[in-house]
Design a protein around this motif. Structure first.
Motif, short mmCIF file in Angstrom:
data_model
loop_
_atom_site.label_atom_id
_atom_site.label_comp_id
_atom_site.label_asym_id
_atom_site.label_seq_id
_atom_site.Cartn_x
_atom_site.Cartn_y
_atom_site.Cartn_z
N THR A 157 0.82 -1.22 0.00
CA THR A 157 0.00 0.00 0.00
C THR A 157 0.85 1.26 0.00
O THR A 157 0.34 2.36 -0.22
CB THR A 157 -0.89 0.03 1.26
N GLY A 158 2.14 1.12 0.30
CA GLY A 158 2.98 2.28 0.48
C GLY A 158 3.06 2.72 1.92
O GLY A 158 3.83 3.61 2.29
N ASP A 159 2.25 2.06 2.77
CA ASP A 159 2.25 2.33 4.21
C ASP A 159 2.65 1.03 4.91
O ASP A 159 1.90 0.06 4.90
CB ASP A 159 0.86 2.78 4.65
N ILE A 160 3.84 1.02 5.52
CA ILE A 160 4.37 -0.22 6.09
C ILE A 160 3.47 -0.78 7.18
O ILE A 160 3.28 -2.00 7.28
CB ILE A 160 5.81 -0.01 6.63
N ASP A 161 2.86 0.08 7.98
CA ASP A 161 1.98 -0.40 9.05
C ASP A 161 0.77 -1.12 8.49
O ASP A 161 0.34 -2.16 9.01
CB ASP A 161 1.55 0.75 9.95
N LYS A 162 0.20 -0.59 7.43
CA LYS A 162 -0.95 -1.23 6.80
C LYS A 162 -0.55 -2.54 6.15
O LYS A 162 -1.30 -3.52 6.16
CB LYS A 162 -1.56 -0.29 5.76
N ASP A 163 0.66 -2.57 5.58
CA ASP A 163 1.15 -3.81 4.96
C ASP A 163 1.32 -4.91 6.01
O ASP A 163 0.98 -6.08 5.76
CB ASP A 163 2.48 -3.55 4.25
N ILE A 164 1.86 -4.55 7.17
CA ILE A 164 2.04 -5.52 8.24
C ILE A 164 0.70 -6.08 8.69
O ILE A 164 0.54 -7.29 8.90
CB ILE A 164 2.80 -4.89 9.43
N VAL A 165 -0.31 -5.20 8.82
CA VAL A 165 -1.66 -5.65 9.20
C VAL A 165 -2.20 -6.63 8.16
O VAL A 165 -2.77 -7.67 8.51
CB VAL A 165 -2.61 -4.43 9.35
N GLN A 166 -1.99 -6.32 6.88
CA GLN A 166 -2.45 -7.22 5.82
C GLN A 166 -1.85 -8.62 5.96
O GLN A 166 -2.54 -9.63 5.84
CB GLN A 166 -2.05 -6.67 4.45
#
Length: 300
Positions: A157-166
């Motif tokens: 997504t370009g947002d590491i925190d959102k990627d980790i959640v995914q």
């Protein structure tokens, strides 16, 4: 007991005490600081065979780096083989037990080396017992699965925190390997809280990827250097699902009683960056890493 015997008795007792104190201080002393190392004439490199930092065949990125440091100091280089469970104690003289981000001191052990260099990730519990050099390498923890796994790589997504959640949302009921007391300890990243079936691996770190390929688990968490080597070594057998952590850093570790040695290494490392030595080592051992972390190397 006459006076002569009493004098002899007390002299012998004092000698024994002095000898015992000498043995104790030798066995449990902290790692040598710069003056002691120069006096001794040897720099002892504590290393665990891991990825391309310490290959186990007498070379590796950190092996070459520390050999250069020893030459810079004008002392002999000595490699001291150790293991993940002992490496901190071999440097600090303290047997430790990691507990999440904290650490408990269990007792004293003999000191065997002056610095640790084998791709050692900076994590909170380690920073409580050792001091790190300036960052020497970028890293991150990834979820890596067998190629035929039904877990599919995320779309960044370009947002590491959102990627980790995914990534973590994909782990429920999945068997995931990790290794306790290392930078890929599942407890550091709350893997169990995702509903995953966490399995702690008893073998070496570089055996995690082949264990997944053989079917011991569907996936594992690996740090970037190890993952890059695994993908190269077993092409088509593994796939990267996505990040489990934000970007991390690796460095050389020193006992907290060796500030001058640490500063000397930092100055040496700056010289290596300035004259291109460091970049040549990275290209030799981790050519692919430039693609993943260009910003880190641009700062160099």
């Amino acid at each position: 007991m006459n006076r002569k015997k009493r004098v002899l008795f007390f002299a012998t007792t004092l000698l024994c005490i002095a000898v015992m104190l000498g043995i104790t201080s030798w066995g449990f002393a902290s790692g040598g600081d710069l003056t002691e190392i120069k006096r001794r004439g040897v720099l002892r490199h504590l290393g665990v065979s891991y990825a391309n930092f310490v290959t186990g065949s007498g070379d590796g990125m950190d092996v070459e780096l520390v050999k250069g440091f020893a030459e810079h100091l004008g002392v002999r280089y000595e490699y001291v083989k150790t293991g993940w469970e002992n490496v901190i104690g071999d440097l600090t003289g303290k047997k430790v037990k990691p507990e999440g981000s904290d650490v408990t001191i269990l007792g004293e052990v003999p000191v065997k080396g002056d610095l640790i260099a084998n791709g050692l990730t900076k994590i909170p519990w380690r920073q409580k017992v050792v001091d790190y050099s300036t960052p020497t390498f970028p890293t991150q923890v990834w979820l890596v699965a067998r190629a035929d796994s039904t877990i599919e790589p995320i779309k960044p997504t370009g947002d590491i925190d959102k990627d980790i959640v995914q990534v973590k949302e994909l782990l429920k009921d999945r068997c995931v390997l990790g290794k306790a007391k290392t930078c890929i300890d599942p407890s550091l990243y709350r893997i169990k809280e995702t509903g995953a079936k966490v399995k702690l691996f008893s073998g070496k770190l570089n055996e995690l990827a082949p264990a997944v390929i053989k079917g011991e688990a569907e996936a594992t968490i690996l740090d970037v250097p190890d993952a890059l080597i695994a993908l190269e070594k077993w092409p088509g057998k593994l796939k990267v699902i996505g990040p489990i952590s934000s970007m991390q850093e690796m460095g050389v570790a020193f006992a907290k009683t060796s500030p001058e040695l640490r500063e000397a290494f930092n100055r040496f490392f700056e010289k290596c960056k300035a004259d291109g030595t460091y970049q040549r080592l990275v290209k030799k051992y981790y050519l692919g890493v430039f693609m993943y972390y260009p910003a880190f190397f641009e700062k160099m």
